[in-house]
Design a protein around this motif. Sequence first.
Motif, PDB file in Angstrom:
ATOM      1  N   SER A  25       0.857  -1.191   0.000  1.00  0.00           N
ATOM      2  CA  SER A  25       0.000   0.000   0.000  1.00  0.00           C
ATOM      3  C   SER A  25       0.884   1.229   0.000  1.00  0.00           C
ATOM      4  N   GLY A  26       0.328   2.353  -0.399  1.00  0.00           N
ATOM      5  CA  GLY A  26       1.114   3.575  -0.482  1.00  0.00           C
ATOM      6  C   GLY A  26       1.368   3.943  -1.923  1.00  0.00           C
ATOM      7  N   ARG A  27       1.590   5.210  -2.157  1.00  0.00           N
ATOM      8  CA  ARG A  27       1.707   5.701  -3.532  1.00  0.00           C
ATOM      9  C   ARG A  27       3.130   5.652  -4.068  1.00  0.00           C
ATOM     10  N   THR A  28       4.101   5.271  -3.219  1.00  0.00           N
ATOM     11  CA  THR A  28       5.501   5.367  -3.629  1.00  0.00           C
ATOM     12  C   THR A  28       6.160   4.015  -3.796  1.00  0.00           C
ATOM     13  N   PHE A  29       5.379   2.992  -4.104  1.00  0.00           N
ATOM     14  CA  PHE A  29       5.929   1.631  -4.222  1.00  0.00           C
ATOM     15  C   PHE A  29       7.099   1.588  -5.176  1.00  0.00           C
ATOM     16  N   SER A  30       7.001   2.255  -6.293  1.00  0.00           N
ATOM     17  CA  SER A  30       8.060   2.185  -7.307  1.00  0.00           C
ATOM     18  C   SER A  30       9.336   2.899  -6.875  1.00  0.00           C
ATOM     19  N   SER A  31       9.298   3.578  -5.746  1.00  0.00           N
ATOM     20  CA  SER A  31      10.496   4.241  -5.222  1.00  0.00           C
ATOM     21  C   SER A  31      11.382   3.299  -4.423  1.00  0.00           C
ATOM     22  N   TYR A  32      10.900   2.086  -4.187  1.00  0.00           N
ATOM     23  CA  TYR A  32      11.611   1.156  -3.323  1.00  0.00           C
ATOM     24  C   TYR A  32      12.102  -0.064  -4.087  1.00  0.00           C
ATOM     25  N   ALA A  33      13.328  -0.449  -3.794  1.00  0.00           N
ATOM     26  CA  ALA A  33      13.757  -1.795  -4.151  1.00  0.00           C
ATOM     27  C   ALA A  33      13.082  -2.758  -3.176  1.00  0.00           C
ATOM     28  N   MET A  34      12.811  -3.949  -3.653  1.00  0.00           N
ATOM     29  CA  MET A  34      12.092  -4.931  -2.838  1.00  0.00           C
ATOM     30  C   MET A  34      12.936  -6.182  -2.655  1.00  0.00           C
ATOM     31  N   GLY A  35      12.739  -6.810  -1.517  1.00  0.00           N
ATOM     32  CA  GLY A  35      13.488  -8.028  -1.247  1.00  0.00           C
ATOM     33  C   GLY A  35      12.618  -9.078  -0.584  1.00  0.00           C
ATOM     34  N   TRP A  36      13.061 -10.315  -0.708  1.00  0.00           N
ATOM     35  CA  TRP A  36      12.483 -11.428   0.034  1.00  0.00           C
ATOM     36  C   TRP A  36      13.561 -11.980   0.962  1.00  0.00           C
ATOM     37  N   PHE A  37      13.175 -12.251   2.184  1.00  0.00           N
ATOM     38  CA  PHE A  37      14.034 -12.871   3.180  1.00  0.00           C
ATOM     39  C   PHE A  37      13.294 -14.053   3.781  1.00  0.00           C
ATOM     40  N   ARG A  38      14.027 -14.902   4.475  1.00  0.00           N
ATOM     41  CA  ARG A  38      13.380 -16.016   5.162  1.00  0.00           C
ATOM     42  C   ARG A  38      14.069 -16.274   6.487  1.00  0.00           C
ATOM     43  N   GLN A  39      13.311 -16.859   7.387  1.00  0.00           N
ATOM     44  CA  GLN A  39      13.857 -17.194   8.702  1.00  0.00           C
ATOM     45  C   GLN A  39      13.298 -18.537   9.141  1.00  0.00           C
ATOM     46  N   ALA A  40      14.210 -19.468   9.335  1.00  0.00           N
ATOM     47  CA  ALA A  40      13.857 -20.789   9.833  1.00  0.00           C
ATOM     48  C   ALA A  40      13.985 -20.783  11.355  1.00  0.00           C
ATOM     49  N   PRO A  41      13.291 -21.715  12.036  1.00  0.00           N
ATOM     50  CA  PRO A  41      13.361 -21.764  13.497  1.00  0.00           C
ATOM     51  C   PRO A  41      14.797 -21.891  14.002  1.00  0.00           C
ATOM     52  N   PHE A  47      18.875 -13.480   3.553  1.00  0.00           N
ATOM     53  CA  PHE A  47      18.496 -12.931   2.257  1.00  0.00           C
ATOM     54  C   PHE A  47      18.125 -14.037   1.287  1.00  0.00           C
ATOM     55  N   VAL A  48      17.089 -13.795   0.487  1.00  0.00           N
ATOM     56  CA  VAL A  48      16.686 -14.734  -0.555  1.00  0.00           C
ATOM     57  C   VAL A  48      16.857 -14.103  -1.937  1.00  0.00           C
ATOM     58  N   ALA A  49      16.226 -12.932  -2.143  1.00  0.00           N
ATOM     59  CA  ALA A  49      16.272 -12.298  -3.461  1.00  0.00           C
ATOM     60  C   ALA A  49      15.924 -10.827  -3.320  1.00  0.00           C
ATOM     61  N   THR A  50      16.399 -10.051  -4.294  1.00  0.00           N
ATOM     62  CA  THR A  50      16.046  -8.646  -4.334  1.00  0.00           C
ATOM     63  C   THR A  50      15.826  -8.203  -5.769  1.00  0.00           C
ATOM     64  N   ILE A  51      15.019  -7.166  -5.944  1.00  0.00           N
ATOM     65  CA  ILE A  51      14.712  -6.643  -7.267  1.00  0.00           C
ATOM     66  C   ILE A  51      14.748  -5.121  -7.201  1.00  0.00           C
ATOM     67  N   ALA A  97      10.146  -7.193   1.955  1.00  0.00           N
ATOM     68  CA  ALA A  97      10.632  -5.983   2.591  1.00  0.00           C
ATOM     69  C   ALA A  97      10.955  -4.937   1.538  1.00  0.00           C
ATOM     70  N   ALA A  98      10.935  -3.677   1.958  1.00  0.00           N
ATOM     71  CA  ALA A  98      11.178  -2.562   1.052  1.00  0.00           C
ATOM     72  C   ALA A  98      12.343  -1.721   1.551  1.00  0.00           C
ATOM     73  N   THR A  99      13.159  -1.220   0.617  1.00  0.00           N
ATOM     74  CA  THR A  99      14.316  -0.410   0.963  1.00  0.00           C
ATOM     75  C   THR A  99      14.547   0.672  -0.082  1.00  0.00           C
ATOM     76  N   THR A 104      20.927  -4.139  -2.132  1.00  0.00           N
ATOM     77  CA  THR A 104      21.410  -4.565  -0.832  1.00  0.00           C
ATOM     78  C   THR A 104      20.784  -5.887  -0.424  1.00  0.00           C
ATOM     79  N   GLN A 105      21.593  -6.733   0.232  1.00  0.00           N
ATOM     80  CA  GLN A 105      21.135  -8.011   0.747  1.00  0.00           C
ATOM     81  C   GLN A 105      21.095  -7.997   2.276  1.00  0.00           C
ATOM     82  N   THR A 106      21.318  -6.848   2.870  1.00  0.00           N
ATOM     83  CA  THR A 106      21.417  -6.725   4.320  1.00  0.00           C
ATOM     84  C   THR A 106      20.065  -6.394   4.926  1.00  0.00           C
ATOM     85  N   PRO A 107      19.548  -7.228   5.818  1.00  0.00           N
ATOM     86  CA  PRO A 107      18.225  -6.957   6.407  1.00  0.00           C
ATOM     87  C   PRO A 107      18.113  -5.577   7.057  1.00  0.00           C
TER      88      PRO A 107
END
Length: 123
Positions: A25-41, A47-51, A97-99, A104-107
């Motif tokens: 949500s929000g009007r500035t989505f295209s201003s952010y690079a996006m990433g996927w992360f994961r956390q196992a127990p 880091f998984v991937a970023t775009i 996540a958004a940055t 960057t691959q750093t959480p």
Amino acid sequence: QVQLVESGGGLVQAGGSLRLSCAASGRTFSSYAMGWFRQAPGKEREFVATISRSGGTTSYADSVKGRFTISRDNTEKTVHLQMNSLKPEDTAVYYCAATVVPFTQTPHDYHYWGQGTQVTVSS
């Protein structure tokens, strides 16, 4: 301000596929690079991937390269993670996540996080 909501997690057998989605949500989505992360127990978030903001540049963790694909649709304000050839070691809670920091691959560089979606891969 960006709010992120993940969906698409579930239980799948090894070798199967899942497609995760993250709606922003929000009007500035295209201003952010996006990433996927994961956390196992018992493990740290990884880091998984970023775009990039335009979607033209992607990068992946070595553990998922060739199996996972990240994509985004700035009109729909969504980012996806297509996961193929899943393995039991892919079991984790997956977060989008958004940055504003490119490539960057750093959480700690990511400012906004979703609540996570559980992915469980059975052997």
